[in-house]
Design an enzyme around this catalytic site. Structure first.
Site, PDB file in Angstrom:
ATOM      1  N   THR A  36      34.976  57.438  80.872  1.00 42.47           N
ATOM      2  CA  THR A  36      34.220  57.931  82.028  1.00 42.47           C
ATOM      3  C   THR A  36      34.121  59.455  82.046  1.00 42.47           C
ATOM      4  OG1 THR A  36      36.209  57.939  83.393  1.00 42.47           O
ATOM      5  CG2 THR A  36      34.856  55.948  83.473  1.00 42.47           C
ATOM      6  N   SER A 137      39.184  37.520  83.091  1.00 45.71           N
ATOM      7  CA  SER A 137      40.598  37.562  83.498  1.00 45.71           C
ATOM      8  C   SER A 137      41.038  36.157  83.864  1.00 45.71           C
ATOM      9  CB  SER A 137      40.790  38.467  84.707  1.00 45.71           C
ATOM     10  OG  SER A 137      42.111  38.309  85.212  1.00 45.71           O
ATOM     11  N   TYR A 150      37.586  41.445  92.803  1.00 44.06           N
ATOM     12  CA  TYR A 150      37.843  41.418  91.351  1.00 44.06           C
ATOM     13  C   TYR A 150      37.680  39.995  90.797  1.00 44.06           C
ATOM     14  CZ  TYR A 150      40.602  42.126  87.040  1.00 44.06           C
ATOM     15  OH  TYR A 150      41.042  42.192  85.733  1.00 44.06           O
TER      16      TYR A 150
HETATM   17  P1  NAP Z   1      42.621  50.138  82.054  1.00 43.20           P
HETATM   18  O1  NAP Z   1      43.835  50.417  81.220  1.00 43.20           O
HETATM   19  O2  NAP Z   1      42.659  50.422  83.514  1.00 43.20           O
HETATM   20  O3  NAP Z   1      41.359  50.888  81.384  1.00 43.20           O
HETATM   21  C1  NAP Z   1      40.107  50.786  82.003  1.00 43.20           C
HETATM   22  C2  NAP Z   1      39.039  51.317  81.088  1.00 43.20           C
HETATM   23  O4  NAP Z   1      37.783  51.176  81.765  1.00 43.20           O
HETATM   24  C3  NAP Z   1      39.209  52.783  80.765  1.00 43.20           C
HETATM   25  O5  NAP Z   1      38.740  53.019  79.456  1.00 43.20           O
HETATM   26  C4  NAP Z   1      38.314  53.458  81.792  1.00 43.20           C
HETATM   27  O6  NAP Z   1      37.825  54.745  81.378  1.00 43.20           O
HETATM   28  C5  NAP Z   1      37.166  52.477  81.887  1.00 43.20           C
HETATM   29  N1  NAP Z   1      36.469  52.560  83.161  1.00 43.20           N
HETATM   30  C6  NAP Z   1      37.021  52.609  84.416  1.00 43.20           C
HETATM   31  N2  NAP Z   1      36.054  52.694  85.346  1.00 43.20           N
HETATM   32  C7  NAP Z   1      34.874  52.716  84.681  1.00 43.20           C
HETATM   33  C8  NAP Z   1      33.514  52.830  85.094  1.00 43.20           C
HETATM   34  N3  NAP Z   1      33.177  52.916  86.371  1.00 43.20           N
HETATM   35  N4  NAP Z   1      32.558  52.858  84.141  1.00 43.20           N
HETATM   36  C9  NAP Z   1      32.877  52.759  82.846  1.00 43.20           C
HETATM   37  N5  NAP Z   1      34.143  52.652  82.384  1.00 43.20           N
HETATM   38  C10 NAP Z   1      35.128  52.632  83.303  1.00 43.20           C
HETATM   39  O7  NAP Z   1      42.206  48.596  81.936  1.00 43.20           O
HETATM   40  P2  NAP Z   1      42.773  47.416  81.000  1.00 43.20           P
HETATM   41  O8  NAP Z   1      44.006  46.883  81.613  1.00 43.20           O
HETATM   42  O9  NAP Z   1      42.761  47.857  79.574  1.00 43.20           O
HETATM   43  O10 NAP Z   1      41.630  46.323  81.251  1.00 43.20           O
HETATM   44  C11 NAP Z   1      40.496  46.213  80.425  1.00 43.20           C
HETATM   45  C12 NAP Z   1      39.720  44.975  80.860  1.00 43.20           C
HETATM   46  O11 NAP Z   1      40.579  43.837  80.794  1.00 43.20           O
HETATM   47  C13 NAP Z   1      39.220  45.040  82.298  1.00 43.20           C
HETATM   48  O12 NAP Z   1      37.955  44.431  82.408  1.00 43.20           O
HETATM   49  C14 NAP Z   1      40.248  44.236  83.070  1.00 43.20           C
HETATM   50  O13 NAP Z   1      39.703  43.682  84.251  1.00 43.20           O
HETATM   51  C15 NAP Z   1      40.586  43.171  82.038  1.00 43.20           C
HETATM   52  N6  NAP Z   1      41.884  42.552  82.254  1.00 43.20           N
HETATM   53  C16 NAP Z   1      43.038  43.266  82.165  1.00 43.20           C
HETATM   54  C17 NAP Z   1      44.250  42.628  82.367  1.00 43.20           C
HETATM   55  C18 NAP Z   1      45.568  43.335  82.272  1.00 43.20           C
HETATM   56  O14 NAP Z   1      46.606  42.682  82.513  1.00 43.20           O
HETATM   57  N7  NAP Z   1      45.620  44.615  81.915  1.00 43.20           N
HETATM   58  C19 NAP Z   1      44.273  41.271  82.666  1.00 43.20           C
HETATM   59  C20 NAP Z   1      43.081  40.570  82.752  1.00 43.20           C
HETATM   60  C21 NAP Z   1      41.898  41.224  82.538  1.00 43.20           C
HETATM   61  P3  NAP Z   1      38.637  56.108  81.728  1.00 43.20           P
HETATM   62  O15 NAP Z   1      39.825  56.145  80.794  1.00 43.20           O
HETATM   63  O16 NAP Z   1      37.669  57.184  81.467  1.00 43.20           O
HETATM   64  O17 NAP Z   1      39.058  55.997  83.162  1.00 43.20           O
END
Ligand code: NAP
Length: 243
Positions: A36, A137, A150
């Site tokens: 972002t 998710s 969500y």
């Molecule tokens: P994360 O560590 O919070 O990283 C989020 C990523 O999305 C970062 O690269 C961030 O960029 C980007 N982002 C945030 N807001 C954005 C926006 N408005 N426009 C474009 N990019 C944006 O997330 P994560 O845990 O890796 O999760 C990745 C995916 O997996 C998500 O869809 C999440 O819902 C899904 N998920 C995660 C889990 C879990 O346990 N972690 C479980 C189920 C599903 P910046 O670095 O620039 O902020």
């Protein structure tokens, strides 16, 4: 791969997206990874050398998505792999959830996936080969108190996945969703020790997942060998939820 294929991974600056981008680069793709901020995009560019590049994309803004896609096209690249990974949470109980908490999550997680996919889909159709992978998710099936926004976005992604798979299957494009359970990233770092302990008790494998374990499945879905899998949501959750 004879000619190097190009992939776009949204939200590649951290967590699951960073692991997917790294894995696809190792698989031989040229990887465009979004962040972002300019600083986040620059870190991706530095990390990937000649295997990839960072760009800025705000999923909730059509202008930002289009500018990022123009940047990719300006390099003469036509992505054939789209990984809709970026997502946000704005948790609150329904009675306290603001309209903007609802809108932001739906507009980023679901609207962003629509915008990015639509902007790139013509390229996949022309190639007569493509992979679209949406990161859902486990809560999209389980539900989760405090996450109506969500969970709605993630359940919606599953319907999006099935419908698009039906539309583009005849063009050699597969569309799937991967539904992670609880994975160690910044997103789950926000959990208290109490919440983490309660969650671990519900996971038969007794641990949280690693981002690389999601990336491994995404890598397979992007391969030729996965060419007969489409319209599915694949669960990677340590047994937390069994289909
Ligand atoms: P994360 O560590 O919070 O990283 C989020 C990523 O999305 C970062 O690269 C961030 O960029 C980007 N982002 C945030 N807001 C954005 C926006 N408005 N426009 C474009 N990019 C944006 O997330 P994560 O845990 O890796 O999760 C990745 C995916 O997996 C998500 O869809 C999440 O819902 C899904 N998920 C995660 C889990 C879990 O346990 N972690 C479980 C189920 C599903 P910046 O670095 O620039 O902020």
């Amino acid at each position: 791969m004879s000619e190097q294929r190009v992939a776009l991974v949204t939200g590649a600056s951290r967590g699951i997206g960073a692991a997917i981008a790294e894995r696809l680069a190792a698989d031989g793709f040229f990887v465009w990874g979004s962040a972002t901020s300019e600083a986040g995009a620059e870190r991706i560019t530095q990390a990937f050398g000649d295997q990839g590049s960072g760009l800025v994309m705000q999923l909730q803004s059509l202008a930002s998505v289009n500018a990022a896609i123009e940047q990719i096209q300006g390099h003469g690249h036509v992505p054939q792999v789209i990984i809709n990974n970026a997502g946000i949470t704005r948790d609150n109980l329904m009675l306290r959830m603001s309209d903007s908490d609802w809108q932001d999550v739906l507009d980023t997680n679901l609207g962003g996936t629509f915008r990015v996919t639509k902007a790139l889909l013509r390229g996949l159709v022309k190639s007569r080969w493509g992979r679209v992978i949406n990161i859902g998710s486990v809560v999209g099936r389980l539900g989760n108190a405090g996450q109506t926004n969500y969970v709605t976005s993630k359940a919606g992604l599953e319907g999006f996945t099935r419908s698009l798979a039906l539309e583009v299957g005849s063009r050699g494009i597969t569309v799937n969703a991967v539904a992670p359970g609880f994975i160690e990233t910044d997103m789950t770092d926000q959990l208290t020790d109490l919440q983490r302990g309660a969650m671990l008790e519900r996971i038969p494998l007794g641990r949280m997942g690693q981002a690389a374990e999601i990336a491994a499945l995404v890598s397979f879905l992007c391969s030729e060998e996965a060419g007969y899998i489409t319209g599915q949501t694949l669960q990677v959750n340590g047994g937390l939820f069994l289909v």
